[in-house]
Design a protein around this motif. Structure first.
Motif, mmCIF file in Angstrom:
data_model
loop_
_atom_site.group_PDB
_atom_site.id
_atom_site.type_symbol
_atom_site.label_atom_id
_atom_site.label_comp_id
_atom_site.label_asym_id
_atom_site.label_seq_id
_atom_site.Cartn_x
_atom_site.Cartn_y
_atom_site.Cartn_z
ATOM 1 N N VAL A 240 0.864 -1.178 0.000
ATOM 2 C CA VAL A 240 0.000 0.000 0.000
ATOM 3 C C VAL A 240 0.897 1.224 0.000
ATOM 4 C CG1 VAL A 240 -1.745 1.290 1.271
ATOM 5 C CG2 VAL A 240 -1.830 -1.211 1.226
ATOM 6 N N TYR A 253 -7.491 4.784 4.869
ATOM 7 C CA TYR A 253 -7.035 3.442 5.265
ATOM 8 C C TYR A 253 -5.522 3.433 5.459
ATOM 9 C CZ TYR A 253 -5.891 -1.525 4.900
ATOM 10 O OH TYR A 253 -5.395 -2.788 5.135
ATOM 11 N N ARG A 254 -4.796 3.977 4.500
ATOM 12 C CA ARG A 254 -3.329 3.974 4.591
ATOM 13 C C ARG A 254 -2.844 4.793 5.783
ATOM 14 N NH1 ARG A 254 1.077 3.922 5.607
ATOM 15 N NH2 ARG A 254 2.955 3.600 4.323
ATOM 16 N N HIS A 269 2.100 -3.074 5.578
ATOM 17 C CA HIS A 269 1.257 -2.423 4.572
ATOM 18 C C HIS A 269 1.230 -3.222 3.269
ATOM 19 C CE1 HIS A 269 2.335 0.979 7.301
ATOM 20 N NE2 HIS A 269 1.038 1.153 7.213
ATOM 21 N N TRP A 271 -0.557 -6.012 0.827
ATOM 22 C CA TRP A 271 -1.761 -6.768 0.480
ATOM 23 C C TRP A 271 -1.309 -7.960 -0.368
ATOM 24 C CZ3 TRP A 271 -6.789 -3.654 -0.858
ATOM 25 C CH2 TRP A 271 -7.152 -2.879 0.254
ATOM 26 N N TYR A 273 -2.561 -11.684 -2.216
ATOM 27 C CA TYR A 273 -3.678 -12.503 -2.690
ATOM 28 C C TYR A 273 -3.152 -13.874 -3.105
ATOM 29 C CZ TYR A 273 -5.675 -7.805 -3.247
ATOM 30 O OH TYR A 273 -6.095 -6.519 -3.038
ATOM 31 N N ASP A 283 -7.259 -13.512 0.775
ATOM 32 C CA ASP A 283 -6.710 -12.159 0.779
ATOM 33 C C ASP A 283 -6.090 -11.917 2.149
ATOM 34 O OD1 ASP A 283 -8.047 -12.033 -1.634
ATOM 35 O OD2 ASP A 283 -9.695 -10.812 -0.860
ATOM 36 N N TYR A 285 -4.320 -9.337 4.630
ATOM 37 C CA TYR A 285 -4.045 -7.953 4.982
ATOM 38 C C TYR A 285 -3.505 -7.917 6.414
ATOM 39 C CZ TYR A 285 -7.719 -7.610 1.386
ATOM 40 O OH TYR A 285 -8.490 -7.763 0.261
ATOM 41 N N ASP A 287 -4.711 -6.170 8.680
ATOM 42 C CA ASP A 287 -5.852 -5.990 9.576
ATOM 43 C C ASP A 287 -6.809 -7.178 9.600
ATOM 44 O OD1 ASP A 287 -8.102 -4.678 7.337
ATOM 45 O OD2 ASP A 287 -5.974 -4.481 6.934
ATOM 46 N N ARG A 322 -10.491 -1.767 9.405
ATOM 47 C CA ARG A 322 -11.263 -2.906 8.891
ATOM 48 C C ARG A 322 -12.515 -2.442 8.167
ATOM 49 N NH1 ARG A 322 -10.207 -6.583 14.356
ATOM 50 N NH2 ARG A 322 -8.129 -7.298 13.704
ATOM 51 N N ASN A 325 -11.327 -1.130 4.849
ATOM 52 C CA ASN A 325 -10.948 -2.263 4.011
ATOM 53 C C ASN A 325 -12.177 -2.826 3.302
ATOM 54 O OD1 ASN A 325 -10.451 -5.067 3.245
ATOM 55 N ND2 ASN A 325 -8.539 -4.942 4.377
ATOM 56 N N ASN A 329 -12.822 -2.801 -0.796
ATOM 57 C CA ASN A 329 -13.018 -4.041 -1.544
ATOM 58 C C ASN A 329 -14.438 -4.188 -2.071
ATOM 59 O OD1 ASN A 329 -10.502 -5.679 -1.659
ATOM 60 N ND2 ASN A 329 -10.524 -5.301 0.543
#
Length: 395
Positions: A240, A253-254, A269, A271, A273, A283, A285, A287, A322, A325, A329
């Motif tokens: 991120v 979020y960041r 930071h 992400w 997948y 996924d 993350y 968090d 969260r 997030n 998404n």
């Protein structure tokens, strides 16, 4: 006709099949859909949920795929077991919904046959009417169940790799994020997608469309996307970034995401997948952790089944991260829904039989090759004859 015109009228086929997508007919054909059931889905491991979705005696989660229905349940002894969701009397479905609690036994709503949570049949009304009847032979039919790092899986046809072997490529990741200790942020549930399941999973590992179709996600992750394949598992990961982002939710979020003590600095930071064969995605993350499955429903529809899990964390910043997030998404999923529906519309066109895959599209190439190995008739640009399809069922 000039040579140039001929070239436009009859595109030259790429000799290397690995550089071509799966043929379009495999994305809408009923016979191929049935082959996938037999060759891919019945023998595969399928994620049902997390052990902490089943905290109390009688808690259950259901799972449905093709015409198979099953559930997993927490027993009185604390064990989690799985069964076909089918009464042994008249095949009635035993439990309803995506999740629930059946109490300390299972009672069929049709004729009140009663089973213990270990599947044993203990109650049969009008027992005297059944000739040569042995209750011990009429318990619920089990399905194979196993757990890994807190997650509960089942498969309908046993054999093949163990669950531990299947998840070996992501084992370190699960341990790093402490997934076994996580608790559900929401219960597993599903939404209809009017596309073939392969169309949806293809999109998940298609990195080329992100800067074009996902302005928000691209602003969050920039161009740092990387794709790798480890022992058959596809991995996409990105940091991120701190640059100016177009959407307020992304910027917030960041800025708000707090540090997580058990994660190394490069994961704070990141992400990540993961896509596992054939239709499971995780996924990761800092968090939370999400899972998604695209479960075949018909040749041109599937169910997006998903849930999310996280460690206990009462910090206000984490709760807000969260929430953001989920918002981020949700936008991405809405954009992807439009994209995959566009692709599904085109798959049925007479103008499209197959498309080229670029050298950077390593995950799409790998998946197409795995499908051709699992079901060799997928090598055919056009649908094979009925005899060839019948032979494929017996191969």
């Amino acid at each position: 006709m000039s040579q140039t015109a001929e070239q436009h009228a009859k595109p030259k086929l790429v000799a290397d099949q690995d550089a071509q997508s799966l043929p379009a007919w495999t994305y809408y054909d009923q016979d191929f859909f049935e082959l996938e059931r037999e060759k891919i889905f019945l023998p595969a491991w399928h994620l049902v949920g997390h052990e902490n979705d089943l905290q109390d005696v009688g808690d259950y989660l259901t799972f449905k795929m093709y015409n198979e229905i099953a559930f997993v349940v927490r027993g009185k002894d604390g064990e989690i077991r799985g069964f076909h969701n089918v009464c042994r009397h008249r095949a009635a479905r035993m439990v309803d919904g995506d999740y629930g609690n059946c109490g300390r036994n299972l009672v069929c709503p049709y004729h009140a046959w009663t089973y213990q949570l270990d599947g044993t049949l203990t109650g049969v009304p009008y027992l005297e009417q059944y000739e040569n009847f042995d209750k011990a032979e009429h318990g619920l039919t089990p399905v194979e169940v196993d757990s890994f790092a807190g997650f509960v899986f089942l498969r309908f046809i046993p054999g093949g790799p163990s669950l531990k072997e299947y998840l070996a490529p992501v084992a370190e990741e699960f341990a790093l994020y402490k997934t076994k200790e996580m608790k559900p942020l929401r219960q597993p549930g599903g939404r209809l997608r009017e596309v073939n399941w392969k169309n949806a999973t293809d999109n998940y590992v298609d990195a080329l469309h992100i800067p074009i179709a996902h302005d928000g996600l691209h602003g969050l992750l920039g161009s740092s996307y990387k794709l790798t394949i480890d022992r058959g598992v596809h991995k996409i990961f990105s940091q991120v970034e701190t640059k100016q982002m177009s959407l307020p939710s992304n910027r917030a979020y960041r800025k708000i995401l707090p540090s997580v003590d058990h994660l190394p600095e490069d994961r704070q930071h990141m992400w990540t997948y993961y896509k596992l064969w054939p239709n499971l995605m995780f996924d990761f993350y800092a968090d939370q952790i999400d899972f998604m499955q695209f479960i075949p429903l018909t040749p041109t529809t599937c169910i997006l089944r998903e849930s999310a899990y996280a460690l206990d964390d009462d910090r206000r910043e984490m709760k807000l991260a969260r929430y953001l997030n989920i918002r981020i998404n949700r936008n991405v999923n809405r954009e992807d829904k439009d994209l995959i529906e566009r692709v599904q519309d085109g798959m049925g066109s007479l103008s499209f039989a197959q498309g080229p895959l670029g050298t950077s599209e390593i995950c799409l190439r790998h998946f197409a090759k795995a499908m051709r190995e699992a079901i060799p008739v997928a090598k055919s640009r056009e649908k094979p004859s009925a005899d060839k399809i019948r032979e494929a069922f017996n191969a």
